[in-house]
Write an enzyme that holds these catalytic residues in place. Structure first.
Site, short mmCIF file in Angstrom:
data_model
loop_
_atom_site.label_atom_id
_atom_site.label_comp_id
_atom_site.label_asym_id
_atom_site.label_seq_id
_atom_site.Cartn_x
_atom_site.Cartn_y
_atom_site.Cartn_z
N ASP A 1 136.81 72.33 160.89
CA ASP A 1 137.94 72.39 159.57
C ASP A 1 136.51 73.40 158.34
OD1 ASP A 1 139.83 73.33 157.27
OD2 ASP A 1 138.31 72.53 156.65
N ASP B 1 137.59 66.93 155.63
CA ASP B 1 137.30 67.19 153.80
C ASP B 1 137.97 65.82 153.23
OD1 ASP B 1 139.57 68.44 153.50
OD2 ASP B 1 139.17 70.44 152.15
#
Length: 641
Positions: free
Chosen positions: A317, A518
């Site tokens: 990401d 995350d």
């Protein structure tokens, strides 16, 4: 099981064995007395093994302990009491060593648990009160004096201090905490007194969740360990049947004396016992898990540690993973002759002070860091889709995107070549205008993590085939970040729910896929990947709950460390399995052909067990030559609480 009891019984067995052997050879004591000492050695060395063997038999499982007990009883039957006692003494000693090895792997958990004080000072009705930690409730105000450990996750109500957060984040530089700052249990208050409002119960703190993750990881077995334990029962039955057939065959068909046939069968039973084989995997896996935990990498079980070393494709990401996830002012471009950078920032911060946009927050932070003060504004108004405006010292100041200027030609004329270059840099650019005059540009960007490029390079260096960046940002911004970290394959404009499909597509092309995120909007992708890796973010709930592996230090360099540790662990397991199988094969062939004495078989069998345990323990202290992960957690623990 008490490790001290194992050690005491092993030592007692050796004392009784050596004493009986010495008295048998050096004195004329009655044989019954000598035999009684051997029986005592049997009882001290074999009671626990017998109890475990019978317990497993009750649950329809045959284990290695049963093989050892049967072999020892067989040795007694053929009047080889000394050999049987040696077998049980070595078996008891190796069991004690195995438990010691497993105990060593719990050191990381103990080091973390030791960070929690037993009692804390709370302020209730303006009165200080010392209470046990478990009595703290959400909303309690906890007083933490200089040098004390913080016992709760919470928010600072008053006071200012420097906090050592190295035990949670791995960051060696203390952070400043004052009113409004979040603090975490297990960290150390270095300077001033703090009053902290508890935001979680003691059992739900970041540190407590980390301890649970590490503890639970030991209970989750990898494929190799599950195979070894499933193999143990079937193999043990096979060895018992083979030894029985060997005895009957030697006695009935080869005309050997019953005692000789039985002695050879017992020797084969000992040398074919898979003690070293069974302990090969857990000794290595648990040591690897403990090593990772000590360096801020939490695996949720041995299966994930094994998987890490087989990953072929990495998907990252962008926001909060490759980047810090915080918008920061990167450029201030002044375009008006009478303007300076500081004056431009004062104007921008004064207007943006009333906005809640993340760009406004970045501008405010930049002004604060430069020591600039804002001025009063009036007539503040939001311009949907364009920006904000307010009156400052009589001037109408407008801050927003390029839509404020209308036609592209007007924009290029107003900002010149330098401004155009800034717009094409992939950063978010806001215009600061006085009426229709462009005073300057402020560029804001999510800053790339310092270790991101090095991590990507290290992953390629250890043989990762593909590295992909997945982001919801537009392609322009995504390509800019990708170039900075060295990633060539980018999937941009991807919605959070679409990331899972990207992971499935990557898996469909062959190879195991790891997803690094995350732990918040990346949860579906983390769950879909063969290995979900979450940035710890100081222990966010979603990160610890969703992923298979958590970087509790929020440091990408832990990924390459974990990959190399996984491969090292797998190599160690292969070494142990190869060695233990080779010893079993060689000793079995010798026992079946030329015949070897039972004591030699015992030493070879138990010696190989000790060797594989010690080889597995080497992983506790392993670090790759170029590791940037830093010192283990306990190496940086303050000497006093």
């Amino acid at each position: 099981m008490d490790d001290y009891l194992l050690v005491v019984l092993a030592v007692l067995t050796w004392v009784l064995l050596i004493s009986a052997a010495a008295l048998d050879h050096l004195t004329d004591l009655p044989h019954t007395l000598i035999q009684a000492m051997y029986v005592a050695a049997y009882l001290s060395g074999g009671t626990l093994a017998t109890r475990k063997a019978l317990s497993d038999l009750w649950h329809h499982h045959v284990n290695v302990d049963l093989l050892m007990v049967v072999a020892a009883i067989g040795a007694a039957i053929v009047d080889s009491w000394a050999e049987g006692a040696v077998l049980l003494a070595l078996f008891a000693s190796s069991n004690a060593l195995e438990h010691f090895a497993m105990e060593r792997t719990r050191d990381a958990v103990r080091a973390l648990m030791a960070l929690m004080p037993e009692s804390v000072t709370v302020i209730r009705d303006n009165v200080e009160e010392l209470i046990p930690l478990e009595e703290v409730r959400i909303g309690d105000v906890v007083l933490v004096r200089p040098g004390e450990r913080i016992a709760v996750d919470g928010v600072v109500l008053s006071g200012r201090s420097e906090i050592d957060e190295s035990t949670i984040t791995g960051e060696s530089i203390p952070v400043t905490a004052d009113a409004g700052a979040s603090v975490f249990a297990g960290t150390v208050n270095l300077a001033g007194a703090l009053q902290i409002e508890a935001s979680t119960l003691p059992e739900d703190t970041t540190l407590a969740r980390i301890v649970r993750v590490v503890s639970d990881a030991r209970e989750k077995q990898g494929r190799a360990q599950r195979f070894a334990e499933a193999f143990e029962g079937k193999y043990a039955i096979g060895v018992l049947v083979f030894a029985a057939m060997l005895f009957l065959g030697g006695w009935l068909w080869r005309d050997a004396q019953p005692g000789d046939a039985f002695y050879r069968a017992m020797t084969v039973l000992v040398v074919m016992s898979p003690c070293a084989l069974v302990i090969s995997t857990p000794a290595s896996t648990l040591s690897g898990l403990a090593n990772a935990a000590r360096h801020g990498v939490l695996f949720k079980g041995g299966a994930h540690l094994e998987t890490a070393g087989s990953i072929d494709i990495f998907a990252f990401d962008k926001t909060g993973t490759l980047t810090a996830g915080i918008q920061t002012v990167t450029d201030v471009l002044v375009l008006a002759p009478e303007m300076t950078e500081d004056r431009l920032l004062v104007l921008a911060a004064s207007v943006e002070r009333l906005s809640e946009h993340h760009i406004a927050a970045a501008v405010m932070r930049c002004a604060t860091e430069r020591g600039l003060s804002t001025v009063e504004v009036s007539d503040f108004d939001a311009l949907p889709g364009r920006g904000v405006t307010a009156r400052v010292n009589g001037d109408v100041i407008t801050i927003g995107n390029q839509r404020l200027l209308g036609a592209p030609e007007s924009m290029l004329d107003a900002i010149g070549a330098e401004g155009a270059a800034l717009l094409s840099s992939g950063k978010t650019v806001v215009f600061v205008m006085n009426g229709h005059q462009v005073l300057g540009l402020i560029a804001v960007a999510d800053v790339v993590r310092a270790e991101a490029a090095q991590t990507v390079d290290r992953l390629r260096g250890i043989g990762i085939k593909r590295i992909v960046m997945i982001t919801g940002d537009n392609a322009y911004v995504a390509e800019s970040i990708a170039r900075q970290v060295g990633i060539t394959e980018v999937r941009a404009d991807v919605l959070p729910e679409e990331k899972m499909q990207v992971i499935e597509d990557l898996r469909g092309r062959g190879g195991l896929v790891a997803m690094v995120g995350d732990g918040v909007n990346d949860a579906p992708a983390l769950a879909t990947a063969d290995l979900g890796i979450a940035m710890g973010g100081k222990g966010t709930d979603v990160a610890l709950e969703t992923a298979d592996m958590v970087l509790i230090r929020d440091d990408l360099s832990g990924i390459a460390y974990a990959m190399e540790l996984s491969r090292r662990t797998r190599r160690t397991i292969v070494q142990n399995l190869t060695f233990s199988l080779s010893v079993i094969a060689v000793l079995t062939i010798l026992a079946l052909t030329i015949g070897i004495p039972l004591p030699l078989g015992v030493v070879g069998h138990e010696g190989s067990t000790v060797i594989v345990v010690l080889n597995g323990l080497r992983l506790l202290g392993w670090t790759p030559p170029e590791s940037k992960i830093g010192e283990p957690i306990e190496a940086r623990l303050p000497a006093t609480a």
